[in-house]
Design a protein around this motif. Structure first.
Motif, PDB file in Angstrom:
ATOM      1  N   VAL A   9       0.961  -1.047  -0.038  1.00  0.00           N
ATOM      2  CA  VAL A   9      -0.102  -0.034   0.030  1.00  0.00           C
ATOM      3  C   VAL A   9       0.930   1.194  -0.186  1.00  0.00           C
ATOM      4  O   VAL A   9       1.831   1.415   0.863  1.00  0.00           O
ATOM      5  CB  VAL A   9      -0.896   0.115   1.173  1.00  0.00           C
ATOM      6  N   TYR A  10       0.691   2.246  -1.064  1.00  0.00           N
ATOM      7  CA  TYR A  10       1.404   3.467  -1.028  1.00  0.00           C
ATOM      8  C   TYR A  10       0.673   4.363  -0.452  1.00  0.00           C
ATOM      9  O   TYR A  10      -0.614   4.654  -0.504  1.00  0.00           O
ATOM     10  CB  TYR A  10       1.659   3.664  -2.673  1.00  0.00           C
ATOM     11  N   VAL A  11       1.339   5.457   0.260  1.00  0.00           N
ATOM     12  CA  VAL A  11       0.858   6.617   1.024  1.00  0.00           C
ATOM     13  C   VAL A  11       1.485   7.830   0.016  1.00  0.00           C
ATOM     14  O   VAL A  11       2.760   7.802   0.383  1.00  0.00           O
ATOM     15  CB  VAL A  11       1.009   6.888   2.342  1.00  0.00           C
ATOM     16  N   ASP A  72      16.714  18.346   9.051  1.00  0.00           N
ATOM     17  CA  ASP A  72      17.454  19.619   9.652  1.00  0.00           C
ATOM     18  C   ASP A  72      16.729  20.628   8.810  1.00  0.00           C
ATOM     19  O   ASP A  72      16.710  22.131   9.044  1.00  0.00           O
ATOM     20  CB  ASP A  72      18.848  19.626   9.463  1.00  0.00           C
ATOM     21  N   ASP A  73      16.738  20.596   7.380  1.00  0.00           N
ATOM     22  CA  ASP A  73      16.383  21.570   6.500  1.00  0.00           C
ATOM     23  C   ASP A  73      14.585  21.499   5.914  1.00  0.00           C
ATOM     24  O   ASP A  73      14.135  20.296   6.206  1.00  0.00           O
ATOM     25  CB  ASP A  73      16.948  21.473   5.197  1.00  0.00           C
ATOM     26  N   ALA A  74      14.015  22.502   6.029  1.00  0.00           N
ATOM     27  CA  ALA A  74      12.731  22.508   5.457  1.00  0.00           C
ATOM     28  C   ALA A  74      12.764  22.394   4.063  1.00  0.00           C
ATOM     29  O   ALA A  74      13.445  23.104   3.258  1.00  0.00           O
ATOM     30  CB  ALA A  74      11.903  23.517   5.760  1.00  0.00           C
ATOM     31  N   VAL A  75      11.902  21.269   3.611  1.00  0.00           N
ATOM     32  CA  VAL A  75      11.996  20.929   2.172  1.00  0.00           C
ATOM     33  C   VAL A  75      10.583  20.770   1.587  1.00  0.00           C
ATOM     34  O   VAL A  75       9.528  20.302   2.269  1.00  0.00           O
ATOM     35  CB  VAL A  75      12.590  19.454   2.138  1.00  0.00           C
ATOM     36  N   THR A  76      10.437  21.404   0.513  1.00  0.00           N
ATOM     37  CA  THR A  76       9.248  21.420  -0.217  1.00  0.00           C
ATOM     38  C   THR A  76       9.163  19.896  -0.928  1.00  0.00           C
ATOM     39  O   THR A  76      10.246  19.302  -1.617  1.00  0.00           O
ATOM     40  CB  THR A  76       9.092  22.179  -1.501  1.00  0.00           C
ATOM     41  N   LEU A  77       8.196  18.939  -0.678  1.00  0.00           N
ATOM     42  CA  LEU A  77       8.226  17.592  -1.130  1.00  0.00           C
ATOM     43  C   LEU A  77       7.391  17.638  -2.335  1.00  0.00           C
ATOM     44  O   LEU A  77       6.533  18.097  -2.699  1.00  0.00           O
ATOM     45  CB  LEU A  77       7.127  17.076  -0.239  1.00  0.00           C
ATOM     46  N   PRO A  78       8.180  16.602  -3.187  1.00  0.00           N
ATOM     47  CA  PRO A  78       7.552  16.491  -4.711  1.00  0.00           C
ATOM     48  C   PRO A  78       6.362  15.649  -4.443  1.00  0.00           C
ATOM     49  O   PRO A  78       6.086  14.869  -3.341  1.00  0.00           O
ATOM     50  CB  PRO A  78       8.679  15.586  -5.328  1.00  0.00           C
ATOM     51  N   ALA A  79       5.627  15.752  -5.426  1.00  0.00           N
ATOM     52  CA  ALA A  79       4.330  14.725  -5.585  1.00  0.00           C
ATOM     53  C   ALA A  79       4.927  13.243  -5.772  1.00  0.00           C
ATOM     54  O   ALA A  79       5.534  12.961  -6.736  1.00  0.00           O
ATOM     55  CB  ALA A  79       3.546  15.038  -6.753  1.00  0.00           C
ATOM     56  N   SER A  80       5.016  12.632  -4.562  1.00  0.00           N
ATOM     57  CA  SER A  80       5.259  11.200  -4.394  1.00  0.00           C
ATOM     58  C   SER A  80       5.026  10.480  -3.529  1.00  0.00           C
ATOM     59  O   SER A  80       4.365  11.121  -2.424  1.00  0.00           O
ATOM     60  CB  SER A  80       7.088  11.148  -4.911  1.00  0.00           C
ATOM     61  N   SER A  81       5.565   9.342  -3.208  1.00  0.00           N
ATOM     62  CA  SER A  81       5.126   8.352  -2.157  1.00  0.00           C
ATOM     63  C   SER A  81       5.943   8.835  -0.932  1.00  0.00           C
ATOM     64  O   SER A  81       7.101   9.009  -0.792  1.00  0.00           O
ATOM     65  CB  SER A  81       5.736   6.868  -2.439  1.00  0.00           C
ATOM     66  N   LEU A  82       5.038   8.970   0.203  1.00  0.00           N
ATOM     67  CA  LEU A  82       5.880   9.290   1.287  1.00  0.00           C
ATOM     68  C   LEU A  82       6.219   7.894   2.316  1.00  0.00           C
ATOM     69  O   LEU A  82       7.405   8.015   2.778  1.00  0.00           O
ATOM     70  CB  LEU A  82       4.360   9.773   2.686  1.00  0.00           C
ATOM     71  N   PHE A  83       5.466   7.019   2.228  1.00  0.00           N
ATOM     72  CA  PHE A  83       5.883   5.669   2.608  1.00  0.00           C
ATOM     73  C   PHE A  83       4.985   4.602   2.120  1.00  0.00           C
ATOM     74  O   PHE A  83       3.955   4.889   1.384  1.00  0.00           O
ATOM     75  CB  PHE A  83       5.623   5.349   4.282  1.00  0.00           C
ATOM     76  N   THR A  84       5.336   3.219   2.432  1.00  0.00           N
ATOM     77  CA  THR A  84       4.694   2.133   1.945  1.00  0.00           C
ATOM     78  C   THR A  84       4.479   1.238   3.119  1.00  0.00           C
ATOM     79  O   THR A  84       5.502   1.191   4.031  1.00  0.00           O
ATOM     80  CB  THR A  84       5.300   1.423   0.654  1.00  0.00           C
ATOM     81  N   ILE A  85       3.572   0.436   2.947  1.00  0.00           N
ATOM     82  CA  ILE A  85       3.056  -0.575   4.018  1.00  0.00           C
ATOM     83  C   ILE A  85       2.854  -2.106   3.138  1.00  0.00           C
ATOM     84  O   ILE A  85       2.279  -2.113   2.562  1.00  0.00           O
ATOM     85  CB  ILE A  85       2.055  -0.231   5.014  1.00  0.00           C
ATOM     86  N   ASP A  86       3.692  -2.904   3.804  1.00  0.00           N
ATOM     87  CA  ASP A  86       3.261  -4.268   3.128  1.00  0.00           C
ATOM     88  C   ASP A  86       2.403  -5.064   3.939  1.00  0.00           C
ATOM     89  O   ASP A  86       2.776  -5.310   5.179  1.00  0.00           O
ATOM     90  CB  ASP A  86       4.519  -5.245   2.974  1.00  0.00           C
ATOM     91  N   PHE A  87       1.183  -5.366   3.721  1.00  0.00           N
ATOM     92  CA  PHE A  87       0.432  -6.113   4.380  1.00  0.00           C
ATOM     93  C   PHE A  87       0.062  -7.774   3.702  1.00  0.00           C
ATOM     94  O   PHE A  87       0.146  -7.787   2.577  1.00  0.00           O
ATOM     95  CB  PHE A  87      -1.128  -5.787   4.259  1.00  0.00           C
ATOM     96  N   ILE A  88       0.170  -8.583   4.452  1.00  0.00           N
ATOM     97  CA  ILE A  88      -0.273 -10.041   4.230  1.00  0.00           C
ATOM     98  C   ILE A  88      -1.630 -10.263   4.311  1.00  0.00           C
ATOM     99  O   ILE A  88      -2.404 -10.032   5.229  1.00  0.00           O
ATOM    100  CB  ILE A  88       0.478 -11.095   5.142  1.00  0.00           C
ATOM    101  N   ILE A  89      -2.169 -10.614   3.195  1.00  0.00           N
ATOM    102  CA  ILE A  89      -3.641 -10.951   3.151  1.00  0.00           C
ATOM    103  C   ILE A  89      -4.168 -12.211   3.866  1.00  0.00           C
ATOM    104  O   ILE A  89      -3.198 -13.215   3.823  1.00  0.00           O
ATOM    105  CB  ILE A  89      -4.231 -10.957   1.666  1.00  0.00           C
ATOM    106  N   PRO A  90      -5.143 -12.397   4.535  1.00  0.00           N
ATOM    107  CA  PRO A  90      -5.448 -13.599   5.418  1.00  0.00           C
ATOM    108  C   PRO A  90      -5.611 -14.648   4.410  1.00  0.00           C
ATOM    109  O   PRO A  90      -6.304 -14.516   3.476  1.00  0.00           O
ATOM    110  CB  PRO A  90      -6.849 -12.885   6.182  1.00  0.00           C
ATOM    111  N   GLU A  91      -5.361 -15.900   4.876  1.00  0.00           N
ATOM    112  CA  GLU A  91      -5.316 -17.105   4.239  1.00  0.00           C
ATOM    113  C   GLU A  91      -6.882 -17.420   3.968  1.00  0.00           C
ATOM    114  O   GLU A  91      -7.103 -18.153   2.951  1.00  0.00           O
ATOM    115  CB  GLU A  91      -4.730 -18.273   5.149  1.00  0.00           C
TER     116      GLU A  91
END
Length: 180
Positions: A9-11, A72-91
């Motif tokens: 999952v991409y945030v 330490d520096d304030a950065v203007t963030l590009p339009a992109s992924s902040l973080f991802t999470i890997d989930f395992i789908i239940p059996e």
């Protein structure tokens, strides 16, 4: 339709015009999912938007994760992924099932969620306020296919509904709040 498989999952972020040096988010997910840690043992993977930031993540409780990024520096963030999470789908996942995932503002008593520069100026506070009040679009993992209903599954439902159990998994949890 892949019970037991891993789903990433991409945030992501778009439209963040003000610089950022501090970010912290709480992610809530359906507890029927299992978080798959990365090779470093972390529960979330840093995305391109936070390259150059010091980052970390942790499981606060089953169904709740936290992610932080500091620079330490304030950065203007590009339009992109902040973080991802890997989930395992239940059996035992069935076609048509939904597994809600979302972000909600939290103040855990140590550090409140944030998305702001170290200057904490008016424009930065407006951006953070917008993000946590109107700028978050929560989602879900949906198992492809149509949910199968039979007389047997209808009979298994409790006579009285469990108030607050929005996803009908038999418990009231943070996943219900996210879905709501």
């Amino acid at each position: 339709y892949a019970p037991g498989k891993t789903q990433r999952v991409y945030v992501s972020i778009t439209g963040a015009d003000e610089p950022v040096s501090y970010a912290k988010f709480h992610v809530f997910y359906d507890t029927r999912l299992t978080v798959k840690p990365n090779a470093k043992g972390e529960v979330m993977n840093t995305g391109k938007a936070f390259e150059g930031f010091s980052t970390g993540s942790a499981m606060i409780a089953e169904g709740q994760l936290a992610f932080y990024a500091v620079s330490d520096d304030a950065v203007t963030l590009p339009a992109s992924s902040l973080f991802t999470i890997d989930f395992i789908i239940p059996e035992n996942a069935e076609q048509g099932e939904l597994y809600p995932i979302g972000i909600a503002y939290e103040d855990d008593g140590i550090v409140a969620d944030c998305f702001i520069s170290s200057a904490k100026d008016y424009a930065g506070m407006l951006q953070m306020t917008y993000l946590f009040t109107k700028g978050i679009y929560n989602g879900y993992i949906r198992i492809i296919g149509e949910k199968q209903t039979t007389a047997a599954t209808t009979e298994a439902l409790p006579a009285e509904p469990l108030w607050g159990d929005v996803n009908c998994d038999g418990t009231v949890s943070a996943a219900d709040a996210v879905l709501l």
